[in-house]
Design a protein around this motif. Structure first.
Motif, PDB file in Angstrom:
ATOM      1  N   ILE A 208      70.623  29.861  21.655  1.00  0.00           N
ATOM      2  CA  ILE A 208      71.105  31.137  21.120  1.00  0.00           C
ATOM      3  C   ILE A 208      70.962  31.119  19.609  1.00  0.00           C
ATOM      4  O   ILE A 208      71.413  30.172  18.941  1.00  0.00           O
ATOM      5  CB  ILE A 208      72.578  31.370  21.511  1.00  0.00           C
ATOM      6  N   THR A 209      70.334  32.145  19.070  1.00  0.00           N
ATOM      7  CA  THR A 209      70.195  32.286  17.625  1.00  0.00           C
ATOM      8  C   THR A 209      71.239  33.277  17.121  1.00  0.00           C
ATOM      9  O   THR A 209      71.348  34.388  17.647  1.00  0.00           O
ATOM     10  CB  THR A 209      68.787  32.777  17.258  1.00  0.00           C
ATOM     11  N   LEU A 210      71.994  32.866  16.119  1.00  0.00           N
ATOM     12  CA  LEU A 210      73.023  33.729  15.541  1.00  0.00           C
ATOM     13  C   LEU A 210      72.388  34.758  14.616  1.00  0.00           C
ATOM     14  O   LEU A 210      71.429  34.464  13.899  1.00  0.00           O
ATOM     15  CB  LEU A 210      74.038  32.898  14.762  1.00  0.00           C
ATOM     16  N   ASP A 211      72.942  35.977  14.631  1.00  0.00           N
ATOM     17  CA  ASP A 211      72.458  37.005  13.711  1.00  0.00           C
ATOM     18  C   ASP A 211      72.705  36.605  12.265  1.00  0.00           C
ATOM     19  O   ASP A 211      71.899  36.910  11.383  1.00  0.00           O
ATOM     20  CB  ASP A 211      73.142  38.345  14.013  1.00  0.00           C
TER      21      ASP A 211
ATOM     22  N   ARG B  79      69.240  35.581  30.134  1.00  0.00           N
ATOM     23  CA  ARG B  79      68.068  36.438  30.014  1.00  0.00           C
ATOM     24  C   ARG B  79      67.614  36.427  28.560  1.00  0.00           C
ATOM     25  O   ARG B  79      68.385  36.769  27.655  1.00  0.00           O
ATOM     26  CB  ARG B  79      68.384  37.871  30.466  1.00  0.00           C
ATOM     27  N   LYS B  80      66.373  36.017  28.340  1.00  0.00           N
ATOM     28  CA  LYS B  80      65.860  35.935  26.980  1.00  0.00           C
ATOM     29  C   LYS B  80      65.952  37.290  26.304  1.00  0.00           C
ATOM     30  O   LYS B  80      65.550  38.310  26.860  1.00  0.00           O
ATOM     31  CB  LYS B  80      64.405  35.452  27.005  1.00  0.00           C
ATOM     32  N   GLY B  81      66.529  37.297  25.103  1.00  0.00           N
ATOM     33  CA  GLY B  81      66.710  38.532  24.350  1.00  0.00           C
ATOM     34  C   GLY B  81      68.059  39.176  24.548  1.00  0.00           C
ATOM     35  O   GLY B  81      68.412  40.116  23.824  1.00  0.00           O
ATOM     36  N   ALA B  82      68.851  38.694  25.532  1.00  0.00           N
ATOM     37  CA  ALA B  82      70.163  39.289  25.797  1.00  0.00           C
ATOM     38  C   ALA B  82      71.120  39.021  24.638  1.00  0.00           C
ATOM     39  O   ALA B  82      71.135  37.943  24.047  1.00  0.00           O
ATOM     40  CB  ALA B  82      70.743  38.742  27.093  1.00  0.00           C
ATOM     41  N   LYS B  83      71.946  39.999  24.318  1.00  0.00           N
ATOM     42  CA  LYS B  83      72.937  39.863  23.254  1.00  0.00           C
ATOM     43  C   LYS B  83      74.140  39.071  23.753  1.00  0.00           C
ATOM     44  O   LYS B  83      74.548  39.209  24.912  1.00  0.00           O
ATOM     45  CB  LYS B  83      73.393  41.244  22.781  1.00  0.00           C
ATOM     46  N   VAL B  84      74.716  38.255  22.871  1.00  0.00           N
ATOM     47  CA  VAL B  84      75.885  37.453  23.210  1.00  0.00           C
ATOM     48  C   VAL B  84      76.867  37.480  22.042  1.00  0.00           C
ATOM     49  O   VAL B  84      76.513  37.835  20.915  1.00  0.00           O
ATOM     50  CB  VAL B  84      75.519  35.994  23.543  1.00  0.00           C
TER      51      VAL B  84
END
Length: 361
Positions: A274-277, A227-232
């Motif tokens: 996925i983009t890392l914080d 899901r776009k925007g979901a945290k991982v």
């Protein structure tokens, strides 16, 4: 609510005297009947409190560190490769990507490809505006109007730039001297070596953007996890972890490559990005394997008990043994998601803090 495999207890019917009393094998009683605490086996070996809070079910998948926007850079001039950027190098506006016959091929930023010669008298177009914008950014545009028209002033600024860069000073910008790409690039792969003959159209470099991401080829059957925007959470090489979020979800399924055999449609995948914080945690690694914890389901503000607190009822379904005031009572429950050793439950009289029976640890 869904049901899953749990630790089961067998229920039996015990009849004593003239009155029938329904009791479980371990002395647990069904709703509405109670067995005194002093009776043998009536209380559980241990208890745990019912919890209230969010319950998150997660699934771990494999991925790899990578970079966005991969593409090849073809050579537009026949000749000999005399210099190339090394793999891993970052090339910015105005810098050289590679050289043919010692003539630099320069990177400029833009989305319109370099498809024609740009010189005074050429028809107006967005590629002219791109060139002027780059000249201005490189310091050659103090008196330059950035528009789609190649003016005499544009030609003068091109002459000045060519002289400074050691190019042939012609006032004409050609596809053999400039490559337009959307922004600065990272060289992923070099397709030739110094001294190689390079014909027009032959790939020379494979480049990417400089934004590091995690790429996961997710089985289509598991696409509900993406899901776009979901945290991982991403487990990185070396045992460290990093937070991130899903920024892109592919819409085109891809079949695995096979050697002359028909691909299995059930193995089709979509790519999620996925983009890392904090991208620095990845250390600039490329293609390094990682594991990603994806959130498959989340239930907010629900009651849950340890999975081992569940008892299978003979008549079907599940229950928990509620212990209160020295008395054990079996309460049927509806169950929801399983996560982190807990299971979501809903039953009459259950609330946060209620004690339920569990095996002795």
């Amino acid at each position: 609510m869904r049901r899953g495999a749990v630790i089961a207890a067998t229920a039996v019917l015990a009849v004593g005297g003239a009155a029938a009393v329904t009791v479980l094998a371990d002395g647990f009683v069904l709703p509405g009947t109670e067995t005194p605490a002093g009776a043998a086996g009536t209380l559980p070996a241990a208890t745990a409190a019912v919890k209230r809070g969010d319950l998150v079910d997660r699934q771990t998948v494999s991925g790899a560190l990578g970079y966005t926007g991969e593409r090849t850079v073809p050579n537009n001039t026949p000749g000999t490769l005399t210099w190339l950027q090394a793999a891993g190098s970052v090339v910015t506006r105005g810098r050289t990507l590679y050289e043919v016959d010692r003539r630099p091929v320069v990177l400029m930023y833009g989305t319109t490809p370099m498809y024609r010669d740009l010189r005074y008298g050429v028809s107006d177009g967005p590629d002219v505006e791109q060139l002027e914008r780059n000249l201005k950014a490189l310091g050659y545009g103090n008196d330059l109007t950035v528009d789609d028209h190649f003016s005499p002033t544009t030609a003068d600024r091109v002459l000045e730039w060519q002289d400074d860069r050691g190019l042939e000073v012609t006032g004409t910008v050609t596809p053999s001297t400039v490559v337009f790409l959307p922004g600065r690039v990272r060289v992923k792969e070099v397709s030739g070596a110094t001294g190689d003959k390079s014909r027009s159209g032959k790939p020379v470099l494979t480049v990417t953007g400089t934004r590091q991401v995690v790429l996961v080829d997710l089985n289509v059957a598991d696409q509900q996890l993406a899901r776009k925007g979901a945290k991982v959470t991403v487990e990185l090489p070396g045992g460290t972890s990093a937070k991130g979020k899903i920024t892109e979800v592919g819409t085109v399924a891809q079949l695995p490559s096979t050697s002359g055999q028909q691909a299995n449609p059930q193995q089709a995948t979509i790519t999620i990005e996925i983009t890392l914080d904090d991208a620095k945690k990845a250390g600039g690694l490329d293609q390094a394997p990682v594991s990603v914890d994806l959130e498959s389901e989340k239930r907010e503000n629900v009651l849950s008990v340890p999975v081992e607190a569940l008892l299978a009822l003979r008549e079907g379904g599940y229950g928990v043994q509620v212990v209160q005031g020295g008395v054990a009572t079996l309460v049927p429950v509806e169950i929801g998601i399983f996560a982190s050793g807990q299971v979501e439950v809903d039953g009459t009289g259950l609330s946060e803090g209620t004690k339920v029976g569990v095996p002795r640890s």
